[in-house]
Design an enzyme around this catalytic site. Structure first.
Site, short mmCIF file in Angstrom:
data_model
loop_
_atom_site.label_atom_id
_atom_site.label_comp_id
_atom_site.label_asym_id
_atom_site.label_seq_id
_atom_site.Cartn_x
_atom_site.Cartn_y
_atom_site.Cartn_z
N THR A 179 -0.26 -0.42 -4.42
CA THR A 179 -1.27 -1.43 -4.75
C THR A 179 -0.67 -2.83 -4.69
O THR A 179 -1.35 -3.78 -4.30
CB THR A 179 -1.92 -1.17 -6.12
OG1 THR A 179 -0.97 -1.37 -7.17
CG2 THR A 179 -2.49 0.22 -6.19
N ASP A 180 0.60 -2.96 -5.06
CA ASP A 180 1.27 -4.26 -4.91
C ASP A 180 1.29 -4.68 -3.44
O ASP A 180 0.90 -5.79 -3.08
CB ASP A 180 2.72 -4.15 -5.41
CG ASP A 180 2.85 -4.44 -6.89
OD1 ASP A 180 2.10 -5.25 -7.42
OD2 ASP A 180 3.73 -3.83 -7.52
N ILE A 181 1.80 -3.79 -2.60
CA ILE A 181 1.96 -4.13 -1.18
C ILE A 181 0.61 -4.33 -0.51
O ILE A 181 0.43 -5.27 0.28
CB ILE A 181 2.79 -3.04 -0.48
CG1 ILE A 181 4.20 -2.98 -1.07
CG2 ILE A 181 2.86 -3.30 1.02
CD1 ILE A 181 5.02 -1.79 -0.61
#
Length: 415
Positions: free
Chosen positions: A177-179
């Site tokens: 989800t960060d990337i």
């Protein structure tokens, strides 16, 4: 392996000026992509300490955080105390002619510093202001902090990841989800820049880790919206197509995409199992999905008869997509990884030769790439401030009062 310090690379975003107020993973992955595609990215790090990723250790390379080195190549870094009025004044000067600003603070942080969207839009109406947060700037969770783990849990990703029903919820190994939020932010920024070409106006771009996680559930959400049921974990199998999963071989694991009818029939030839083609339980994809446990039971012992290399050779001969299951070190050394210049080398002033991941998008006429290593803390403070009209005496005064941090020499450390 490609060299980042050889021929100068000019990306399609050359001439774009980005002020990067981000830290950790989601924001830096966005600005890293912009920098890799040629943008001038000025990374503003807090005083004291800088980006928390500098302390995401081990491992280190000559004392420098490997995680920080990965996420912040191609950026010029300055150290600035935004809690001071003088520090905020420095940032405002940097933003006067900037094209993009990216931040990933909690909602309200920028406003409390007098740096909210309304203020910056009035200062520079062409500025694209991008906010990346845990849950976005609206809704009942807008003020909640968020990490990848939290977003994976709330977005449903952990409920569909793992070996199968009845097992504990499993986080995907990569901080997806960060990337993905970083990629969505980069896409949103480029769309806003396109809109600015005709309107002349900048705007707010707002995305979140939560929405990034939701976007990764397209197949599973399609099933749930159509049936009212929530699909669960299936190991490496696919919720809509079969066979499409990993199989153990005599000496390892391979993945096989025999999901459409052509590939299914080619797979049967490669496996020398024509009898499975006559089984009505496996006659179509719909039938194979209804009878997936029986299909797996039929295929698992077959794949164990030969080694991975032999199966991959046979499947390739029939045009069936298949591949080995590699660990990260094997992936980094794979000939296709090398051919696509996905591992490149930079020369860092402290860490020396440092390998990093390359740009995953190739351009025929304006190639981007990794041009320089991640900056030392405050490495380019003097250069950037001089570029924005500060005299050497003004910079020295800012250093003396702790507003900025810079190398003692009037000439910034170079790589």
């Amino acid at each position: 392996m490609a060299k980042a310090n050889g021929k100068k690379q000019v990306g399609p975003l050359t001439g774009l000026k980005v002020i990067d107020l981000t830290h950790m993973m989601a924001g830096p992955s966005c600005t890293m992509l912009l920098a890799d595609m040629g943008a001038e990215v000025i990374k503003v790090e807090k005083i004291p300490g800088g980006d928390d990723t500098r302390r995401s250790v081990p491992p280190t390379v000559a004392g420098e955080s490997a995680a920080f080195l990965m996420m912040n190549r191609n950026k010029r870094g300055i150290a600035l105390d935004l809690k001071t009025e003088a520090g905020r004044a420095v940032l405002l000067r940097l933003l006067q002619d900037a094209d993009v600003m990216v931040e990933n603070y909690r909602r309200g942080t920028m406003e409390r510093m007098g740096l909210g969207y309304d203020v910056l839009h009035a200062l520079n109406p062409r500025l694209i202001y991008c906010s990346i947060s845990g849950f976005g700037r609206t809704g009942p969770y807008a003020d909640h902090g968020g990490y990848d783990l939290i977003a994976q849990g709330m977005s449903g990703l952990m409920s569909i990841t793992g070996e199968g029903p009845g097992r504990p919820p499993t986080k995907m190994g990569s901080p997806v989800t960060d990337i993905t939020a970083g990629m969505l932010a980069c896409t949103g920024i480029l769309a806003a820049l396109y809109h600015r070409q005709s309107s002349g106006e900048g705007q707010m771009v707002d995305t979140s880790l939560f929405e990034a996680g939701i976007a990764l559930t397209y197949w599973q959400s399609a099933i749930s919206l159509a049936t009212g049921q929530s699909p669960g974990p299936m190991g490496s199998a696919h919720p809509l197509n079969a066979p499409y999963q990993a199989f153990r071989t005599a000496d390892g694991w391979i993945t096989v995409g025999g999901c459409n009818q052509k590939n299914w029939l080619g797979m049967l030839v490669a496996l020398e199992t024509p009898e499975l083609g006559d089984d009505p339980r496996f006659a179509s994809n719909a039938q194979r999905m209804r009878n997936l446990p029986a299909l797996e039971s039929a295929l698992v012992p077959v794949f164990k008869r030969r080694g991975s290399a032999e199966w991959l050779r046979r499947l390739e001969a029939e045009g069936v997509p298949a591949g080995p299951v590699l660990d990260v070190a094997q992936m980094l050394a794979h000939p296709q990884t090398v051919a696509r210049e996905m591992v490149v080398e930079t020369s860092h002033p402290v860490a020396g030769k440092v390998k990093t991941i390359g740009l995953p998008v190739k351009f025929s006429d304006s190639p981007g790439g990794v041009r320089c290593p991640a900056p030392l803390f405050g490495q380019y403070t003097r250069d950037v401030l001089r570029q924005h009209g500060f005299s050497e005496d003004e910079v020295d005064d800012l250093v003396e009062h702790g507003v900025v941090q810079a190398p003692e020499s009037t000439k910034a450390v170079t790589s």
